[in-house]
Write a protein that holds these residues in place. Structure first.
Motif, PDB file in Angstrom:
ATOM      1  N   GLU A 262      -2.752   2.913  15.033  1.00  0.00           N
ATOM      2  CA  GLU A 262      -3.414   3.554  16.077  1.00  0.00           C
ATOM      3  C   GLU A 262      -4.588   4.560  15.629  1.00  0.00           C
ATOM      4  O   GLU A 262      -5.266   5.094  16.443  1.00  0.00           O
ATOM      5  CB  GLU A 262      -2.540   4.271  17.079  1.00  0.00           C
ATOM      6  N   GLY A 263      -4.471   4.781  14.419  1.00  0.00           N
ATOM      7  CA  GLY A 263      -5.389   5.745  13.796  1.00  0.00           C
ATOM      8  C   GLY A 263      -5.075   7.147  14.172  1.00  0.00           C
ATOM      9  O   GLY A 263      -5.684   8.220  14.283  1.00  0.00           O
ATOM     10  N   THR A 264      -3.822   7.272  14.593  1.00  0.00           N
ATOM     11  CA  THR A 264      -3.309   8.833  14.799  1.00  0.00           C
ATOM     12  C   THR A 264      -2.108   8.981  13.918  1.00  0.00           C
ATOM     13  O   THR A 264      -1.315   8.206  13.623  1.00  0.00           O
ATOM     14  CB  THR A 264      -3.100   8.869  16.558  1.00  0.00           C
ATOM     15  N   ASP A 265      -2.009  10.326  14.018  1.00  0.00           N
ATOM     16  CA  ASP A 265      -0.459  10.761  13.250  1.00  0.00           C
ATOM     17  C   ASP A 265       0.514  10.353  14.099  1.00  0.00           C
ATOM     18  O   ASP A 265       0.610  10.063  15.132  1.00  0.00           O
ATOM     19  CB  ASP A 265      -0.303  12.190  13.293  1.00  0.00           C
TER      20      ASP A 265
ATOM     21  N   VAL B 159       1.505   4.830   0.971  1.00  0.00           N
ATOM     22  CA  VAL B 159       1.217   5.696   1.890  1.00  0.00           C
ATOM     23  C   VAL B 159       1.903   7.248   1.812  1.00  0.00           C
ATOM     24  O   VAL B 159       3.074   7.045   1.710  1.00  0.00           O
ATOM     25  CB  VAL B 159       1.214   5.328   3.283  1.00  0.00           C
TER      26      VAL B 159
ATOM     27  N   GLU C 234       0.768  -0.927   0.034  1.00  0.00           N
ATOM     28  CA  GLU C 234       0.068   0.046   0.071  1.00  0.00           C
ATOM     29  C   GLU C 234       0.799   1.390   0.038  1.00  0.00           C
ATOM     30  O   GLU C 234       1.857   1.425   0.744  1.00  0.00           O
ATOM     31  CB  GLU C 234      -0.967   0.009   1.264  1.00  0.00           C
TER      32      GLU C 234
ATOM     33  N   PRO D 294       0.573   9.834   8.291  1.00  0.00           N
ATOM     34  CA  PRO D 294      -0.656  10.492   8.519  1.00  0.00           C
ATOM     35  C   PRO D 294      -1.416   8.880   9.413  1.00  0.00           C
ATOM     36  O   PRO D 294      -1.129   8.055   9.159  1.00  0.00           O
ATOM     37  CB  PRO D 294      -1.371  10.563   7.315  1.00  0.00           C
ATOM     38  N   ALA D 295      -2.553   9.646   9.921  1.00  0.00           N
ATOM     39  CA  ALA D 295      -3.402   8.672  10.822  1.00  0.00           C
ATOM     40  C   ALA D 295      -3.874   7.543  10.155  1.00  0.00           C
ATOM     41  O   ALA D 295      -3.896   6.467  10.550  1.00  0.00           O
ATOM     42  CB  ALA D 295      -4.652   9.298  11.447  1.00  0.00           C
ATOM     43  N   HIS D 296      -4.200   7.713   8.855  1.00  0.00           N
ATOM     44  CA  HIS D 296      -4.910   6.549   8.068  1.00  0.00           C
ATOM     45  C   HIS D 296      -3.768   5.459   7.659  1.00  0.00           C
ATOM     46  O   HIS D 296      -4.098   4.250   7.321  1.00  0.00           O
ATOM     47  CB  HIS D 296      -5.670   7.034   6.857  1.00  0.00           C
ATOM     48  N   ALA D 297      -2.512   5.811   7.921  1.00  0.00           N
ATOM     49  CA  ALA D 297      -1.434   4.674   7.784  1.00  0.00           C
ATOM     50  C   ALA D 297      -0.690   3.948   8.866  1.00  0.00           C
ATOM     51  O   ALA D 297       0.099   3.139   8.814  1.00  0.00           O
ATOM     52  CB  ALA D 297      -0.429   5.477   6.947  1.00  0.00           C
ATOM     53  N   THR D 298      -1.639   4.528   9.951  1.00  0.00           N
ATOM     54  CA  THR D 298      -1.214   3.739  11.434  1.00  0.00           C
ATOM     55  C   THR D 298      -1.857   3.011  11.955  1.00  0.00           C
ATOM     56  O   THR D 298      -3.316   3.129  11.692  1.00  0.00           O
ATOM     57  CB  THR D 298      -0.631   4.906  12.217  1.00  0.00           C
TER      58      THR D 298
END
Length: 138
Positions: A48-51, A23, A21, A42-46
């Protein structure tokens, strides 16, 4: 001239899926912290959903372009033609990303123009660092 360099890079996240993917990520260098490089996701790449931002040595990034480097939380190594692998180790797991080596070399060249290798100590504010350390000691 700005004392901060920021450069977006396209990273490929290595996962268990057959396809990697893409990112967005950003490399950052600040002359006020001359030994460090920051890489932010960025959040969408982690998970935890956070930066998330990682900090590691500029020397580590440079060394990892030529041969495997790093023994700690961040490891860097060359991979094939014009790819570099960065591994980020955390208690939650390991994130592995591929970045074009040419993008990393361009970023490093820009940092060396701002703060030449071996001259980082000229950019440190030791007096201010001591004040900050002692402020909480009282």
């Amino acid at each position: 001239m700005s004392n901060v360099i920021e450069q977006p890079v396209q990273a490929r996240l290595v996962a268990s899926k057959p396809q990697m993917e893409r990112v967005p990520a950003a490399l950052r260098y600040d002359a006020a912290d001359p030994f460090a490089v920051y890489m932010a996701f960025p959040a969408h790449a982690t998970l935890e959903g956070t930066d998330v931002s990682w900090v590691f040595a500029r020397e580590l990034l440079e060394a990892g372009l030529e041969a495997p480097a790093g023994l700690g939380d961040v490891r860097v190594r060359p991979y094939g033609y014009d790819r570099t692998v960065l591994e980020f180790h955390a208690s939650e797991g390991i994130a592995v990303v591929h970045v074009r080596t040419s993008e990393l070399r361009r970023f490093l060249r820009r940092t060396w123009l701002l703060v030449p290798a071996g001259h980082e100590h000229h950019f440190l504010d030791v007096d201010q660092d001591v004040v900050e350390l002692l402020r909480d000691a009282c």
